[in-house]
Motif scaffolding. Structure first.
Motif: not given
Length: 133
Positions: A32, A37, A39-40, A45, A48, A52, A55, A82
């Motif tokens: 991650l 991501i 931090d997620k 999901t 998000l 996100e 990803r 990205r």
């Protein structure tokens, strides 16, 4: 973790969901982190953004350590910067792990930057196939 449930027995998968292995959790976190991501990690999901979520899907695929990765527009919901980083990550990982990596992209410039062979389709038909497309 969830990405490897298919390789576990029912009992192992149940235990894994109730008490995740620290090593597996660290591996999931590392992936991650690589897709930007980390931090997620503990978020649902469905909360998000589209990019996100995309990803997360890529992280799940990487976590499973496949022999082959088939990705249909894996960076469609991402900004150009990205998108380039993610394609670079997937390309490097496939090369390092000796995976086959097949990807469909609409961004021809991005495709040319990372892939030695490009097959161009128009109307569902192959119109060119090779490195000098």
């Amino acid at each position: 973790m969830m990405g490897r449930l298919g390789a576990l027995s029912f009992w192992q998968s149940l235990v894994m969901q109730l008490r995740p292995d620290k090593k597996e959790l660290a591996a999931a976190y590392a992936i991650l982190e690589r897709v930007g991501i980390a931090d997620k990690l503990f978020e649902r999901t469905d909360s998000l953004s589209g990019g996100e979520q995309q990803r997360v899907a890529l992280a799940r695929a990487l976590y499973q350590q496949p022999q082959m990765l088939l990705a249909d527009e894996p960076v469609a919901s991402l900004d150009k910067s990205r998108a380039r980083k993610i394609i670079e990550l997937l390309h490097e990982t496939a090369h390092q792990e000796n995976w086959t990596f097949v990807v469909s992209l609409h961004d021809e410039k991005l495709a040319r930057e990372f892939f030695p062979r490009i097959v161009r389709l128009e109307g569902g038909r192959i119109v060119s196939d090779g490195s000098d497309v």
